[in-house]
Design a protein around this motif. Sequence first.
Motif, PDB file in Angstrom:
ATOM      1  N   THR A 114      25.825  31.005  40.804  1.00 38.75           N
ATOM      2  CA  THR A 114      26.432  31.529  42.027  1.00 38.75           C
ATOM      3  C   THR A 114      26.361  33.047  42.066  1.00 38.75           C
ATOM      4  N   LEU A 172      22.800  34.141  42.684  1.00 36.98           N
ATOM      5  CA  LEU A 172      22.439  34.031  44.094  1.00 36.98           C
ATOM      6  C   LEU A 172      22.905  35.263  44.873  1.00 36.98           C
ATOM      7  N   ASP A 173      24.080  35.781  44.524  1.00 37.10           N
ATOM      8  CA  ASP A 173      24.570  36.985  45.201  1.00 37.10           C
ATOM      9  C   ASP A 173      23.625  38.158  44.976  1.00 37.10           C
ATOM     10  N   GLN A 206      20.364  37.689  46.960  1.00 39.14           N
ATOM     11  CA  GLN A 206      20.566  37.963  48.390  1.00 39.14           C
ATOM     12  C   GLN A 206      20.728  39.458  48.647  1.00 39.14           C
ATOM     13  N   GLN A 207      21.503  40.127  47.814  1.00 38.82           N
ATOM     14  CA  GLN A 207      21.743  41.560  47.993  1.00 38.82           C
ATOM     15  C   GLN A 207      20.478  42.389  47.775  1.00 38.82           C
ATOM     16  N   ASP A 217      26.032  26.704  49.369  1.00 34.45           N
ATOM     17  CA  ASP A 217      26.086  28.064  48.829  1.00 34.45           C
ATOM     18  C   ASP A 217      24.820  28.851  49.167  1.00 34.45           C
ATOM     19  N   GLU A 270      25.224  29.897  52.900  1.00 34.35           N
ATOM     20  CA  GLU A 270      26.179  31.005  53.064  1.00 34.35           C
ATOM     21  C   GLU A 270      25.501  32.355  52.854  1.00 34.35           C
ATOM     22  N   ARG A 271      24.469  32.374  52.051  1.00 27.91           N
ATOM     23  CA  ARG A 271      23.775  33.618  51.717  1.00 27.91           C
ATOM     24  C   ARG A 271      22.439  33.750  52.458  1.00 27.91           C
ATOM     25  N   ASP A 272      22.170  32.835  53.369  1.00 28.79           N
ATOM     26  CA  ASP A 272      20.890  32.821  54.089  1.00 28.79           C
ATOM     27  C   ASP A 272      19.719  32.768  53.116  1.00 28.79           C
ATOM     28  N   LEU A 273      19.873  31.946  52.070  1.00 23.70           N
ATOM     29  CA  LEU A 273      18.828  31.729  51.079  1.00 23.70           C
ATOM     30  C   LEU A 273      18.330  30.294  51.165  1.00 23.70           C
TER      31      LEU A 273
END
Length: 265
Positions: free
Chosen positions: A23, A26-27, A30-31, A57, A60-63
């Motif tokens: 998780t 993934l942040d 995305q960043q 999940d 939520e991150r457009d991944l």
Amino acid sequence: MITYGCQTYTWQMNLNCYQDKLTAILDVIQQSGFRGVEAEVFMLGAYYENPKLLSGDLAERDLRLAALTLAEPWLEMEETAEERANADKLIRYLQHFPEAKLILVQLPGKDHMNIASRQQTAIACANAIGKRAYEAGITAAYHPNSPSGSVFRTEEDYGILFAGLDDRYVGYCPDSGHIARGGMDPVKIFTEQMSQIKHVHFKDYDLQTSEWRTMGKGTIPHPELISLLKQSGYQGWIMVEEESAYAETHPDEATRENGRYLSQL
């Protein structure tokens, strides 16, 4: 359209710190401006039992899930019962993400003993898995690597691999860094095998020092490879996979640097 994502091996090199931390990974992805993720199965953690959780999940991150990697020894002409069970579980999981690829990797050995036999067992098992994946609506691609115990490492090895893979069921996932580390020209290999490329890995390597580098700091002509893929009409993923010493201790920072490099291209 070419889309860029990250392979989680960048974090996997420091597994004690990053296992079960997908998780947070993934942040960072995305960043850093990437649009997707590829992971080996054991990096999924609890997500591997709950595809809806992963789907949520990611959304939520457009991944997107670009691919999942299956790495096995494949030392017999048929998969062992455990290897087959692992492959079939992954194929079932990927049916929840039908656009994601199944990437096949033979685990390197400690040496090159029995290399001819090991090459044939890897090809036989990859073809069998690829056929089952195809029947389940999943695209599979084989990813050669370059540690000293790898069985598909040199240009001669690649000739054996491409002659043996059943291209009805198994495509090719080139890795620019592994190609260069094996003494080959990535542009030449990409050009020759373009029709079989289903998925792509980028990582940088310095031929002068024989070391992995952050993207743009090695000697591999990635801008030329991108142009080549675009001219060929390739529409798929390019996954950035960092293996440098810097990334082993600073995977988040290395990923952000790679994101900035690709945005400049």
